[in-house]
Design an enzyme around this catalytic site. Structure first.
Site, PDB file in Angstrom:
ATOM      1  N   ASP A  77      32.081 -12.569  -1.502  1.00  0.00           N
ATOM      2  CA  ASP A  77      33.375 -13.140  -1.094  1.00  0.00           C
ATOM      3  C   ASP A  77      33.182 -14.545  -0.551  1.00  0.00           C
ATOM      4  O   ASP A  77      32.112 -14.886  -0.042  1.00  0.00           O
ATOM      5  CB  ASP A  77      34.013 -12.225  -0.031  1.00  0.00           C
ATOM      6  CG  ASP A  77      35.487 -12.519   0.161  1.00  0.00           C
ATOM      7  OD1 ASP A  77      36.083 -13.230  -0.680  1.00  0.00           O
ATOM      8  OD2 ASP A  77      36.051 -12.046   1.164  1.00  0.00           O
ATOM      9  N   ASN A 117      42.104  -8.147  -8.951  1.00  0.00           N
ATOM     10  CA  ASN A 117      41.881  -9.564  -9.263  1.00  0.00           C
ATOM     11  C   ASN A 117      42.702 -10.075 -10.454  1.00  0.00           C
ATOM     12  O   ASN A 117      42.836 -11.283 -10.644  1.00  0.00           O
ATOM     13  CB  ASN A 117      40.393  -9.863  -9.506  1.00  0.00           C
ATOM     14  CG  ASN A 117      39.564  -9.883  -8.239  1.00  0.00           C
ATOM     15  OD1 ASN A 117      38.363  -9.637  -8.265  1.00  0.00           O
ATOM     16  ND2 ASN A 117      40.187 -10.175  -7.094  1.00  0.00           N
ATOM     17  N   SER A 119      37.588  -3.299   0.769  1.00  0.00           N
ATOM     18  CA  SER A 119      38.292  -3.764  -0.441  1.00  0.00           C
ATOM     19  C   SER A 119      38.139  -2.869  -1.668  1.00  0.00           C
ATOM     20  O   SER A 119      37.868  -3.346  -2.773  1.00  0.00           O
ATOM     21  CB  SER A 119      37.844  -5.191  -0.788  1.00  0.00           C
ATOM     22  OG  SER A 119      38.194  -6.059   0.242  1.00  0.00           O
TER      23      SER A 119
END
Ligand code: FPP
Length: 266
Positions: free
Chosen positions: A41, A89, A213
């Site tokens: 990230d 995403n 996540s």
């Protein structure tokens, strides 16, 4: 390179006197995490800090991928899983998604020989049938060509979601005809994308966010979580070694108590 004599392989790659040598020598090779999973990230923030488009952060992140794969393999880690693209995403701008897919294709083409030379087996986890046919071809080619390798397994999580994986596993279990009373945790895990692999012992997240996540939700049940402020494009050998050293200082309890606590409780 072989993974049979870990630390030696790593030390041979570090220039003598380099600060990473001291870190590498502190690693206890008998207590390595079998599986390291990483949430890469901070690419966007890395780029923003340099007044560059977000995709430049992803481009720079490829060098971190190379360095991390080589460090992990030389250290003797059995499985490394990198979270490259989540199901969520797809909500990003089409141009950013397109660049990520192009980078992945380029990475596979340029690194395949390195993976082969280093005895690394390549794997992919996620809903692969939803990816573009050219990406699927490229991924399958890398999986097939490295299938005979016996060193580290390097998984990329692509179009991956932890909940989706659990749903897919439930569907496979139902389709297999397994009877409800036969389904326990071990049997259920055999329907996951990671069937046969050890669960991650160490989950690393870069860029300081304290979230999982939707990554490997089933498999990280007892993983040690290590969060570093370092943004992914800045992540290098040193940072992986620091994470492994921090992991080796942790006392793992798996819901029980440590041997020392057991003695003092008597
Ligand atoms: C998160 O940063 C990173 C990603 C969504 C993609 C990671 C992909 C790569 C490093 C390149 C391709 C990978 C391989 C394995 C070849 P972010 O964009 O969410 O950063 P931000 O939170 O700072 O915006």
């Amino acid at each position: 390179m072989s993974v049979s004599i870990p630390l030696e392989q790593l030390l041979a790659w570090i220039p003598p006197g380099h600060p990473d040598e001291g870190l590498a020598r502190q690693v206890n090779v008998d207590r390595l995490p079998a599986h390291v999973a990483i949430i890469m990230d901070g690419n966007g923030r890395w780029a923003a800090g340099r007044h560059l488009p977000r995709v430049e952060g992803h481009r720079a992140g490829i060098e971190s991928v190379r360095d991390t794969v080589e460090t992990a393999a030389r250290l003797g880690i059995r499985v490394l899983t990198l979270y490259a693209f989540s199901i969520e995403n797809w909500k990003r701008p089409a141009s950013e998604v397109g660049t990520l897919m192009t980078l992945l294709k380029r990475y596979l083409r340029s690194e395949l020989n390195t993976l082969l030379r280093n005895d690394i087996r390549f794997g992919v986890i996620g809903r692969l049938d939803e990816l573009a046919p050219d990406i699927q071809r490229e991924l399958n080619d890398a999986v097939e060509r490295t299938a005979g390798n016996r060193g580290m397994l390097f998984n990329i999580a692509l179009n991956y979601g932890g909940r989706a994986e659990i749903v897919d596993a439930a569907r496979r279990a139902l389709a297999s005809g397994v009877r409800p009373e036969e389904l326990d945790e071990t049997r259920f895990a055999s329907f996951l994308y990671t069937a046969g692999q050890p669960d991650p012992d160490l989950l690393i997240r870069t860029s300081g966010e304290m979230r999982v996540s939707n990554f490997l939700l089933w498999q990280i049940a007892y993983a040690e979580i290590y969060v570093t402020e370092t943004l992914w494009p800045d992540f290098r050998r040193r940072h992986l070694l620091e994470a492994v050293l921090a992991y080796q200082k942790r006392e793992r309890r798996y819901g029980g108590i440590t041997p020392a606590e057991a003695i003092s409780a008597q």
